[in-house]
Design a protein around this motif. Structure first.
Motif, mmCIF file in Angstrom:
data_model
loop_
_atom_site.group_PDB
_atom_site.id
_atom_site.type_symbol
_atom_site.label_atom_id
_atom_site.label_comp_id
_atom_site.label_asym_id
_atom_site.label_seq_id
_atom_site.Cartn_x
_atom_site.Cartn_y
_atom_site.Cartn_z
ATOM 1 N N CYS A 38 -35.579 -21.050 21.759
ATOM 2 C CA CYS A 38 -35.749 -19.818 21.077
ATOM 3 C C CYS A 38 -36.535 -19.076 21.798
ATOM 4 C CB CYS A 38 -36.414 -20.271 19.519
ATOM 5 S SG CYS A 38 -36.772 -18.579 18.588
ATOM 6 N N HIS A 40 -38.139 -16.380 20.640
ATOM 7 C CA HIS A 40 -39.434 -16.167 19.742
ATOM 8 C C HIS A 40 -40.550 -17.057 19.785
ATOM 9 C CE1 HIS A 40 -37.024 -12.239 19.203
ATOM 10 N NE2 HIS A 40 -36.052 -13.039 18.573
ATOM 11 N N HIS A 41 -39.953 -18.355 19.429
ATOM 12 C CA HIS A 41 -40.925 -19.411 19.261
ATOM 13 C C HIS A 41 -40.640 -20.468 20.077
ATOM 14 C CE1 HIS A 41 -39.055 -17.875 15.096
ATOM 15 N NE2 HIS A 41 -40.411 -17.343 14.938
ATOM 16 N N CYS A 88 -33.349 -22.775 15.431
ATOM 17 C CA CYS A 88 -34.962 -22.576 15.461
ATOM 18 C C CYS A 88 -35.369 -22.863 13.878
ATOM 19 C CB CYS A 88 -35.364 -21.652 16.240
ATOM 20 S SG CYS A 88 -37.096 -21.421 15.891
ATOM 21 N N ASP A 90 -38.173 -22.179 12.798
ATOM 22 C CA ASP A 90 -39.068 -21.072 12.254
ATOM 23 C C ASP A 90 -38.173 -19.679 12.111
ATOM 24 O OD1 ASP A 90 -41.441 -22.163 12.364
ATOM 25 O OD2 ASP A 90 -41.875 -21.596 14.339
ATOM 26 N N CYS A 91 -37.005 -19.631 13.213
ATOM 27 C CA CYS A 91 -36.202 -18.436 12.885
ATOM 28 C C CYS A 91 -35.492 -18.625 11.365
ATOM 29 C CB CYS A 91 -35.036 -18.329 13.980
ATOM 30 S SG CYS A 91 -35.701 -17.831 15.377
#
Ligand SMILES: [Zn+2]
Length: 94
Positions: A38, A40-41, A88, A90-91
């Motif tokens: 990911c 982003h994370h 992901c 967190d997503c």
């Protein structure tokens, strides 16, 4: 699935930089597009692409991690497959 989704491959960190079988296995999976990170994370997720997984297994068999048997390398790939999800976490929770 657009090819540019693989643009974050750690091209300079491949092959020689892995110190552990697990790190090597993950790198092989990312390299072959079976697993993505990911952006982003940084979580890894299974892209659920059977062709990519087959490529990764072939690659793992042909160029096993130094000091490990091909069987151990295959087992390491499977271990990762069971330890990550398809997206992901967190997503997903956003
Ligand atoms: Zn994420």
């Amino acid at each position: 699935m657009p090819l540019h989704s693989q643009r974050k491959l750690p091209l300079n960190a491949t092959r020689t930089a892995y110190r552990t079988l697990q790190g090597w296995a993950l790198g092989t999976l990312i390299e072959q597009g079976a697993v993505s990170e990911c952006e982003h994370h940084g979580h890894r997720s299974d892209r659920a692409d059977p062709d990519a997984w087959n490529r990764a297994r072939e690659e793992a068999w042909r160029t096993a991690f130094p000091g490990a048997t091909p069987e151990a390398c295959m087992a390491a790939l499977e271990e990762i497959r069971f330890s990550i999800g398809e997206s992901c976490p967190d997503c997903r929770s956003d």
